[in-house]
Design a protein around this motif. Sequence first.
Motif, PDB file in Angstrom:
ATOM      1  N   VAL A 339       0.838  -1.200   0.000  1.00  0.00           N
ATOM      2  CA  VAL A 339       0.000   0.000   0.000  1.00  0.00           C
ATOM      3  C   VAL A 339       0.875   1.252   0.000  1.00  0.00           C
ATOM      4  CG1 VAL A 339      -1.705   1.312   1.326  1.00  0.00           C
ATOM      5  CG2 VAL A 339      -1.941  -1.154   1.106  1.00  0.00           C
ATOM      6  N   TYR A 340       1.950   1.233   0.789  1.00  0.00           N
ATOM      7  CA  TYR A 340       2.868   2.383   0.849  1.00  0.00           C
ATOM      8  C   TYR A 340       3.542   2.602  -0.503  1.00  0.00           C
ATOM      9  CZ  TYR A 340       6.617   5.439   2.543  1.00  0.00           C
ATOM     10  OH  TYR A 340       7.470   6.490   2.729  1.00  0.00           O
ATOM     11  N   THR A 341       3.852   1.524  -1.221  1.00  0.00           N
ATOM     12  CA  THR A 341       4.558   1.628  -2.496  1.00  0.00           C
ATOM     13  C   THR A 341       3.632   2.028  -3.631  1.00  0.00           C
ATOM     14  OG1 THR A 341       6.132  -0.073  -1.768  1.00  0.00           O
ATOM     15  CG2 THR A 341       6.005   0.374  -4.130  1.00  0.00           C
ATOM     16  N   THR A 342       2.459   1.425  -3.697  1.00  0.00           N
ATOM     17  CA  THR A 342       1.569   1.647  -4.842  1.00  0.00           C
ATOM     18  C   THR A 342       0.514   2.716  -4.587  1.00  0.00           C
ATOM     19  OG1 THR A 342      -0.030  -0.035  -4.106  1.00  0.00           O
ATOM     20  CG2 THR A 342       1.848  -0.772  -5.428  1.00  0.00           C
ATOM     21  N   GLY A 343       0.190   2.975  -3.334  1.00  0.00           N
ATOM     22  CA  GLY A 343      -0.871   3.920  -3.027  1.00  0.00           C
ATOM     23  C   GLY A 343      -2.255   3.342  -3.163  1.00  0.00           C
ATOM     24  N   GLU A 344      -2.353   2.058  -3.540  1.00  0.00           N
ATOM     25  CA  GLU A 344      -3.663   1.428  -3.692  1.00  0.00           C
ATOM     26  C   GLU A 344      -4.170   0.940  -2.341  1.00  0.00           C
ATOM     27  OE1 GLU A 344      -3.308  -1.683  -6.512  1.00  0.00           O
ATOM     28  OE2 GLU A 344      -2.751  -0.363  -8.182  1.00  0.00           O
ATOM     29  N   PRO A 345      -5.387   1.323  -1.956  1.00  0.00           N
ATOM     30  CA  PRO A 345      -5.919   0.896  -0.646  1.00  0.00           C
ATOM     31  C   PRO A 345      -6.154  -0.609  -0.618  1.00  0.00           C
ATOM     32  CG  PRO A 345      -7.632   1.970  -1.921  1.00  0.00           C
ATOM     33  CD  PRO A 345      -6.358   2.153  -2.703  1.00  0.00           C
ATOM     34  N   TYR A 346      -6.231  -1.143   0.603  1.00  0.00           N
ATOM     35  CA  TYR A 346      -6.474  -2.576   0.800  1.00  0.00           C
ATOM     36  C   TYR A 346      -7.518  -2.741   1.882  1.00  0.00           C
ATOM     37  CZ  TYR A 346      -5.706  -7.510   1.815  1.00  0.00           C
ATOM     38  OH  TYR A 346      -5.877  -8.852   2.012  1.00  0.00           O
ATOM     39  N   GLN A 347      -8.471  -3.618   1.622  1.00  0.00           N
ATOM     40  CA  GLN A 347      -9.538  -3.879   2.586  1.00  0.00           C
ATOM     41  C   GLN A 347      -9.690  -5.382   2.771  1.00  0.00           C
ATOM     42  OE1 GLN A 347     -13.353  -2.280   1.489  1.00  0.00           O
ATOM     43  NE2 GLN A 347     -14.158  -2.369   3.558  1.00  0.00           N
ATOM     44  N   ALA A 348      -9.898  -5.799   4.020  1.00  0.00           N
ATOM     45  CA  ALA A 348     -10.051  -7.221   4.315  1.00  0.00           C
ATOM     46  C   ALA A 348     -11.233  -7.425   5.258  1.00  0.00           C
ATOM     47  CB  ALA A 348      -8.779  -7.786   4.941  1.00  0.00           C
ATOM     48  N   ILE A 349     -11.888  -8.555   5.114  1.00  0.00           N
ATOM     49  CA  ILE A 349     -13.031  -8.926   5.949  1.00  0.00           C
ATOM     50  C   ILE A 349     -12.683 -10.221   6.671  1.00  0.00           C
ATOM     51  CG2 ILE A 349     -15.486  -9.496   5.999  1.00  0.00           C
ATOM     52  CD1 ILE A 349     -14.925  -6.648   5.127  1.00  0.00           C
ATOM     53  N   ASP A 350     -12.943 -10.251   7.981  1.00  0.00           N
ATOM     54  CA  ASP A 350     -12.737 -11.454   8.799  1.00  0.00           C
ATOM     55  C   ASP A 350     -11.296 -11.958   8.696  1.00  0.00           C
ATOM     56  OD1 ASP A 350     -15.411 -11.206   9.296  1.00  0.00           O
ATOM     57  OD2 ASP A 350     -16.041 -12.891   8.063  1.00  0.00           O
ATOM     58  N   ALA A 351     -10.327 -11.034   8.674  1.00  0.00           N
ATOM     59  CA  ALA A 351      -8.920 -11.440   8.557  1.00  0.00           C
ATOM     60  C   ALA A 351      -8.439 -11.998   9.893  1.00  0.00           C
ATOM     61  CB  ALA A 351      -8.055 -10.252   8.164  1.00  0.00           C
ATOM     62  N   GLU A 352      -7.749 -13.131   9.833  1.00  0.00           N
ATOM     63  CA  GLU A 352      -7.248 -13.779  11.042  1.00  0.00           C
ATOM     64  C   GLU A 352      -5.897 -13.193  11.438  1.00  0.00           C
ATOM     65  OE1 GLU A 352      -5.597 -18.186  12.318  1.00  0.00           O
ATOM     66  OE2 GLU A 352      -7.303 -18.052  10.939  1.00  0.00           O
ATOM     67  N   ALA A 353      -5.719 -12.926  12.739  1.00  0.00           N
ATOM     68  CA  ALA A 353      -4.456 -12.378  13.249  1.00  0.00           C
ATOM     69  C   ALA A 353      -4.094 -13.083  14.542  1.00  0.00           C
ATOM     70  CB  ALA A 353      -4.577 -10.874  13.490  1.00  0.00           C
ATOM     71  N   GLN A 354      -2.792 -13.368  14.695  1.00  0.00           N
ATOM     72  CA  GLN A 354      -2.280 -13.935  15.929  1.00  0.00           C
ATOM     73  C   GLN A 354      -1.650 -12.806  16.738  1.00  0.00           C
ATOM     74  OE1 GLN A 354      -2.793 -17.228  16.539  1.00  0.00           O
ATOM     75  NE2 GLN A 354      -3.798 -17.333  14.522  1.00  0.00           N
ATOM     76  N   LEU A 355      -2.211 -12.506  17.913  1.00  0.00           N
ATOM     77  CA  LEU A 355      -1.739 -11.396  18.730  1.00  0.00           C
ATOM     78  C   LEU A 355      -1.539 -11.859  20.165  1.00  0.00           C
ATOM     79  CD1 LEU A 355      -4.118  -8.591  17.424  1.00  0.00           C
ATOM     80  CD2 LEU A 355      -1.691  -8.835  16.909  1.00  0.00           C
ATOM     81  N   VAL A 356      -0.566 -11.226  20.829  1.00  0.00           N
ATOM     82  CA  VAL A 356      -0.302 -11.510  22.237  1.00  0.00           C
ATOM     83  C   VAL A 356      -0.995 -10.442  23.065  1.00  0.00           C
ATOM     84  CG1 VAL A 356       1.444 -11.753  24.022  1.00  0.00           C
ATOM     85  CG2 VAL A 356       1.899 -12.606  21.713  1.00  0.00           C
ATOM     86  N   VAL A 357      -2.050 -10.811  23.757  1.00  0.00           N
ATOM     87  CA  VAL A 357      -2.812  -9.903  24.614  1.00  0.00           C
ATOM     88  C   VAL A 357      -2.762 -10.436  26.032  1.00  0.00           C
ATOM     89  CG1 VAL A 357      -5.050  -8.846  25.058  1.00  0.00           C
ATOM     90  CG2 VAL A 357      -4.310  -9.270  22.697  1.00  0.00           C
ATOM     91  N   ASP A 358      -2.339  -9.579  26.973  1.00  0.00           N
ATOM     92  CA  ASP A 358      -2.181  -9.976  28.378  1.00  0.00           C
ATOM     93  C   ASP A 358      -1.228 -11.167  28.501  1.00  0.00           C
ATOM     94  OD1 ASP A 358      -3.957  -8.005  29.165  1.00  0.00           O
ATOM     95  OD2 ASP A 358      -5.690  -9.307  28.989  1.00  0.00           O
ATOM     96  N   GLY A 359      -0.212 -11.176  27.642  1.00  0.00           N
ATOM     97  CA  GLY A 359       0.810 -12.218  27.726  1.00  0.00           C
ATOM     98  C   GLY A 359       0.413 -13.544  27.112  1.00  0.00           C
ATOM     99  N   VAL A 360      -0.761 -13.620  26.484  1.00  0.00           N
ATOM    100  CA  VAL A 360      -1.237 -14.889  25.931  1.00  0.00           C
ATOM    101  C   VAL A 360      -1.434 -14.731  24.424  1.00  0.00           C
ATOM    102  CG1 VAL A 360      -3.065 -16.625  25.968  1.00  0.00           C
ATOM    103  CG2 VAL A 360      -2.372 -15.488  28.097  1.00  0.00           C
TER     104      VAL A 360
END
Length: 813
Positions: A339-360
């Motif tokens: 997106v930074y290189t091309t300037g074309e926006p990106y949109q996603a629905i129900d994208a899965e992400a692995q995140l550490v919240v409260d150490g878990v």
Amino acid sequence: MPFNQDTNAEIEQLQFALQAANVGTWDYNLLTNQAKWSSICKALFGLPSDTEVTSDILLAQVHPDDREWVGKANSQVLSPASDGSHDITFRTLNPENRLCWVQAKGRVIRNEQEHPIRFSGVIQEVTQAVLARQTDYLLQASEQRFQQLIRQAPVAIAHFKGPQFIVDLANERVLTFWGRTREQVMNKPLFEALPEARGQGYETLLVEVYTTGKPFASREMPVDLFRNGKLETAYIDFVYEPHYDSQGAIDGVMVVANEITQQVEARRKVEASQSRFRSLIEEAPIASCLFVGRDMVVEIANKTMLGYWGKGDSVLGKPIHVGVPELLGQPFLPILDRVYTTGEPYQAIDAEAQLVVDGVLGTYYFDFTYKAVRDENGVIYGVMDTAIDVTEKVLARRKIEQSEASLREAVELSQLGTWSIDLPVSTLDYSPRLRAWLGIDQQEEITVERAYQSIRVADRASVREAMLAAIAPNSSQLYDVEYGVNARSGQQPRILHAQGKVDFDEMGVAYRINGFVQDVTLQRNTQLLLEQQVQERTEELAAINEELTATSDELAQANQELEDSNVNLSRSNKNLEQFAYIASHDLQEPLRKIQQFGDLLKTRFDGSPGEDLVYLDRMQSAARRMSNLIRDLLAYSRISTGQIINTSVSLNQVVNQALDNLSVVVEETKAQIQRDDLPTVLGDKTQLGQLFLNLLSNAFKFSSQDKSGEAIAPQVTITHQQIQNADLPANVKPNRYAETYHLIEVSDNGIGFDKKYLDRIFQVFQRLHGKNEFAGTGVGLAIVEKVVANHGGAITAASKPGEGATFSVYLPA
């Protein structure tokens, strides 16, 4: 014709003279394509004398800045339009890395047809001559350029002479900046020419530079000047430099300034815009942040986004892959870079992400958008990220999908067919099994007419009537019909049982109906066989009935006795109702009189010696117990004889009302109550209220004491679960059969009781403790048992002395 000796001698003398003058030669035969280059010529091009060279090699040794035009000049002299003379001066590459200018002079010889046949000439170094001409030119132009530089300088330049700071030099830019003409300022003290500049600190700065010789520089200094007919605030970057005379003494101050008012105002607008932008992100109702630069540095992020990342403010000012390292290896960082290189926006629905919240480390799902952010020049400098946490929605949808899969599996295992009708467009969707039953091809489009063709003619009217009744406004929304299917070749007729439920929109119009179909052919054939057998048995019973006719007189007499019993029972119920009326009015009135007169006597004999007041207290206590007993008997009688008003009752509301009625007791005993969410049941709200009022009252009343004799605060728990009929305990026999029951348990930490008394506690007037230990009439649990029985349920209890009690209520679901 060969040359003679004199000619050869002349040539040798010429070559010697050329070599002595360090002049190189070349001769290029255009017919034979042969060339001769003298060693001096090669040396001037930076090549050894023994190098085999061509014209292309020599051209490659021309300075890169001159190479193109030298090649064109060499080609031009050979063109028919040229007069054949050649004279150019250019630079060559020198292995000693010094500047080398050379002059090449030559001529092209042509034949009678004007075709070039020979190109010859000389070349010599002219570096000194060229540099000398350049130096003379620079010296002559230097003064002119200086004057021109001052006049056309893109910055304001002025010179202030002497301690009075007389303006003796000022270019057009500084005059424009001051808002003055040349006549208004030249040869005048600065602060007389610009009186509004006084008092702004510039006099002090000029005096400091003039007296100390130390230059002064500043950026974005404000100055108020009278310009365009009004006083304006301008901003400048400027330098004050001391100016020295020929003896080295300071004779004035030179100023070089650049007005940056527009830049400052533009920057302030940008800063204000950025401030608004930052505020917009920080106060956005959804998670938002701004990544800046190729490294995606987190410049701004609101609390919602920081909460998603689970890192707090520690990520601000860091590249996102450093602040949230678990994103490495996930698709988000490459997408940001794209997106930074091309300037074309990106949109996603129900994208899965692995995140550490409260150490878990956990899995989360987001709807998000990446959008490039550009500066005022349209250059991308960052990426805006907005996101919504849809984890709960995704998980809920997956549960629904799993449930649907389970339902499809159950339907498959149950050998059911499924169907759906879109009513507005009259399209039908049948499952493969149902299509097979009806003889409809799997790829065939099903219309209403096609669906009716598969139904037995005799049943089509009933199917249509059942459908119209189900989709009619204010209908039961249920579709239930049984019909036969036209027999196909070689097959027996099939009987199907279809059931469905109609969906209505907010206007009450049916728009869809979904349902199941079951093949009941075997059941109906079996039923027909049973009916035949019943007919046979009926005929056999007719013969037996003739034999029983003789005993009809005895049965008539028995029926008369039963009718008399019913009359007596009705009379007994009326007597009970009359007793209830007397108990609630006539019996209570004397008790109230006894209590009132007792109060008067206590007032009269207050302070008298003896046991008079003790007798009065006992009398009033007995009257109160009698009143409570009459009230409880009246409640029991009404529950035993009254009609149940079945409505939808929220047990949560019933318990809330009971606790409100017992609020004083709860506060006095400091009771603590924990409760589950309770169901809504079909029953009598008043009777259910008495049920929970008595159970909770007992839980608060029969509290324990510690070793010191202090009362222990009651701990009461109300739980709920559903239980299948097959899982009921052996000793639980509900008054009404149901597939499932609501099991509601009320548990306490009170004194408890011995299980041998379980059969007694629900009987009227049964007390396990003396009236001086715990107040009560012994009717409360009898009322509880009667309410549960009236509602088709059952009640039991479990307890041990000193370990509290649990009352289990089973109500039909």
